[in-house]
Design an enzyme around this catalytic site. Structure first.
Site, short mmCIF file in Angstrom:
data_model
loop_
_atom_site.label_atom_id
_atom_site.label_comp_id
_atom_site.label_asym_id
_atom_site.label_seq_id
_atom_site.Cartn_x
_atom_site.Cartn_y
_atom_site.Cartn_z
N CYS A 1 15.72 -19.29 40.73
CA CYS A 1 16.10 -18.43 41.86
C CYS A 1 17.05 -19.08 42.85
O CYS A 1 18.21 -18.69 42.95
CB CYS A 1 14.84 -17.98 42.59
SG CYS A 1 13.74 -17.04 41.54
N1 LIG Z 1 10.37 -17.12 37.98
C1 LIG Z 1 10.30 -16.84 39.26
O1 LIG Z 1 9.62 -17.50 40.01
C2 LIG Z 1 11.04 -15.65 39.87
C3 LIG Z 1 10.74 -15.29 41.18
C4 LIG Z 1 11.38 -14.19 41.74
C5 LIG Z 1 12.32 -13.49 40.99
N2 LIG Z 1 12.61 -13.87 39.70
C6 LIG Z 1 13.57 -13.06 38.96
O2 LIG Z 1 12.88 -12.32 37.97
C7 LIG Z 1 13.70 -12.18 36.81
C8 LIG Z 1 12.96 -12.71 35.59
O3 LIG Z 1 12.72 -14.09 35.77
P1 LIG Z 1 11.66 -14.89 34.91
O4 LIG Z 1 11.48 -16.17 35.61
O5 LIG Z 1 10.46 -14.06 34.60
O6 LIG Z 1 12.49 -15.11 33.55
P2 LIG Z 1 11.89 -15.60 32.14
O7 LIG Z 1 13.04 -16.19 31.40
O8 LIG Z 1 10.65 -16.40 32.35
O9 LIG Z 1 11.43 -14.26 31.43
C9 LIG Z 1 12.29 -13.28 31.01
C10 LIG Z 1 11.77 -12.68 29.72
O10 LIG Z 1 12.64 -11.61 29.36
C11 LIG Z 1 12.76 -11.61 27.94
N3 LIG Z 1 13.94 -10.85 27.59
C12 LIG Z 1 15.24 -11.18 27.68
N4 LIG Z 1 16.02 -10.16 27.28
C13 LIG Z 1 15.19 -9.15 26.94
C14 LIG Z 1 15.40 -7.84 26.46
N5 LIG Z 1 16.63 -7.35 26.23
N6 LIG Z 1 14.32 -7.08 26.21
C15 LIG Z 1 13.07 -7.57 26.42
N7 LIG Z 1 12.82 -8.80 26.87
C16 LIG Z 1 13.88 -9.57 27.14
C17 LIG Z 1 12.82 -13.08 27.59
O11 LIG Z 1 12.49 -13.31 26.23
C18 LIG Z 1 11.77 -13.66 28.53
O12 LIG Z 1 10.48 -13.66 27.97
C19 LIG Z 1 14.99 -12.91 37.12
O13 LIG Z 1 15.92 -12.01 37.61
C20 LIG Z 1 14.59 -13.88 38.20
O14 LIG Z 1 15.69 -14.22 39.02
C21 LIG Z 1 11.98 -14.93 39.13
#
Ligand SMILES: NC(=O)c1ccc[n+]([C@@H]2O[C@H](COP(=O)([O-])OP(=O)(O)OC[C@H]3O[C@@H](n4cnc5c(N)ncnc54)[C@H](O)[C@@H]3O)[C@@H](O)[C@H]2O)c1
Length: 448
Positions: free
Chosen positions: A286
């Site tokens: 982030c």
């Molecule tokens: N991790 C955090 O602490 C956090 C906090 C706030 C916001 N975010 C935001 O949330 C969003 C997700 O982050 P995250 O940390 O969970 O990412 P992540 O990489 O842990 O998880 C994303 C998941 O999406 C899957 N994926 C990718 N393309 C796909 C598709 N076309 N169809 C289905 N699944 C698909 C991936 O395989 C993965 O399992 C981002 O935008 C991030 O900026 C993350």
């Protein structure tokens, strides 16, 4: 007379209240999986969608691939009907779909929305009227209206449109940012207010009702763009303040002042000051990334986001500053980085989590290697480290024994399981980038 649209709206609200509504969550990562468990804990029937077959099979086998989520939690969710799939046709069975896929930067440091657009294109053919679609991935203001809505409408063979009013038929679309703070156990997830902004009042109303089942407070704003900007403001605020203390730390070191003592004193002020702490650089998915989504968008408005750029410059330079401090500390012992045995303690981007993304440790490991050090790492959360920031590191976790063999031990991530007193006692030289050795008085410690 009640229109078909109003009746469908009332039907979904009732489905949410009675927990009969089926919720699909796309992206079973650090955000999507815990969210799925929260809804499942509220007795909703939840389906998790992911493109990675190993994640789908692990979840369906009752397993977990995120350290802080126990297999027992997945099994409990399964008993409430949770299942995972890669089959997008099941979107048709969902009453609400929440998108939690990655939003990284590309090699030019610009937003890479390919995961969002890929997901939305896969969802679009299976839309049906009355469904609620919410984007949770962090992104620049305008994404929901300018990217998601046209892709949903353009990709649906039945001509389903996005509803803009209580009377207009179609799917309801909203943006709701994720505000989780990984590893923070001080605030329960359901106590973090949830912000929602819909494309129209019906979308906001439905999203508020849905999130209201798992969050104590839902804060609605007037548009998806306002909700998108809210998330960016929060993260830019952190990024800028961390850069500020990182800069002041460097000045304090020159002036012989302990920045941590100063922060501890300043935070006794009961108003107008929030403590941020210096460190070896920013990490995670982030804070190092999200501000640049806004910088990129701002350019379309002939606007330069100078705070973001300056903060990015300072924070990006921190791992290089750490390397300078390691070199200086070794120099005091008539040694150079080249040829020294150096142990990096902690590779996760912050304390007590199993997330390596954008971790400053990776840059530090790479730089130490490039400078000819014989580098090892220890991190209870990572048995191996494959790719670094720029190339493959291919390292395996080194046990925490015989610390005297290292010319320097560098604390990059202050995991709470480490016994810092014992580490200091056994090591020749400690470079502490996190103030993890606070309270330990030893000439071996260099704090930076
Ligand atoms: N991790 C955090 O602490 C956090 C906090 C706030 C916001 N975010 C935001 O949330 C969003 C997700 O982050 P995250 O940390 O969970 O990412 P992540 O990489 O842990 O998880 C994303 C998941 O999406 C899957 N994926 C990718 N393309 C796909 C598709 N076309 N169809 C289905 N699944 C698909 C991936 O395989 C993965 O399992 C981002 O935008 C991030 O900026 C993350």
């Amino acid at each position: 007379m009640i229109t078909a649209t109003e009746s469908r709206l009332a039907g979904l609200k009732q489905g949410i209240e009675s927990r009969q509504a089926r919720i699909g969550i796309v992206g079973m990562g650090y955000v999507g999986l815990p969210l799925a468990l929260l809804f499942s804990g509220e007795r909703f029937h939840v389906t998790g969608f992911d493109v990675e077959p190993i994640k789908v099979s692990t979840l369906n086998a009752g397993g977990s691939y995120i350290v802080r989520i126990l297999p027992s939690e997945i099994k409990e969710a399964q008993r409430a009907g949770f299942l995972a799939t890669a089959d997008y046709s099941q979107i048709a069975q969902m009453d609400a779909v929440i998108i939690c896929v990655p939003t990284p930067l590309n090699e030019h440091h610009e937003p890479d929305l390919s995961y969002v657009t890929g997901t939305v294109a896969s969802i679009a053919p299976w839309l049906h009227e009355g469904q609620l679609i919410v984007l949770e991935s962090t992104t620049y203001p305008g994404t929901t209206e300018e990217i998601v809505v046209p892709l949903l409408e353009g990709g649906n063979p039945n001509g389903v449109k996005v509803s803009r009013s209580l009377h207009q038929p179609g799917v309801h679309v909203a943006f709701s940012p994720e505000r989780e703070d990984p590893g923070n156990t001080d605030v329960a997830r359901h106590d973090i207010p949830k912000v929602v902004g819909g494309c129209g009042p019906a979308a906001t109303e439905l999203a508020t009702a849905m999130y209201g089942t798992i969050f104590r407070r839902v804060v609605s704003v007037s548009s998806p763009a306002a909700a998108e900007m809210t998330k960016l403001l929060e993260n830019i605020y952190r990024c800028v303040n961390i850069a500020l203390v990182n800069e002041l730390k460097q000045l304090c070191m020159r002036m012989g002042i302990d920045i941590h003592e100063v922060i501890d004193a300043a935070k006794t002020k009961p108003f107008g000051f929030q403590a941020f702490y210096p460190g070896p650089g920013l990490g995670g998915h982030c804070i190092p990334i999200d501000p640049f989504y806004l910088s990129w968008k701002a350019k379309q408005f002939d606007f330069r986001t100078r705070f973001i750029e300056l903060a990015g410059e300072i924070n990006t330079a921190m791992p290089y500053f750490v390397i300078e401090q390691i070199a200086a500390a070794l120099n005091e012992h008539s040694k150079s980085i080249k040829g020294s045995k150096i142990l990096v303690l902690g590779v996760a981007y912050k304390r007590d989590i199993d997330d390596l993304r954008e971790s400053p440790s990776l840059t530090i490991l790479e730089l130490l290697r490039e400078k000819g050090a014989n580098v090892a790492y220890n991190d209870p959360y990572f048995p191996t480290v494959g790719h670094g920031r720029h190339y493959d590191l291919n390292m395996t976790n080194t046990p925490l024994d015989n610390l005297a063999q290292y010319d320097a031990v560098v604390i990059v991530t202050d995991h709470s399981d480490y016994d810092y007193k014992a580490i200091v006692e056994q090591s020749q030289l400690i470079v502490d980038t996190r103030n993890a050795t606070k309270g330990i008085d030893s000439a071996k410690i260099v704090r930076c």
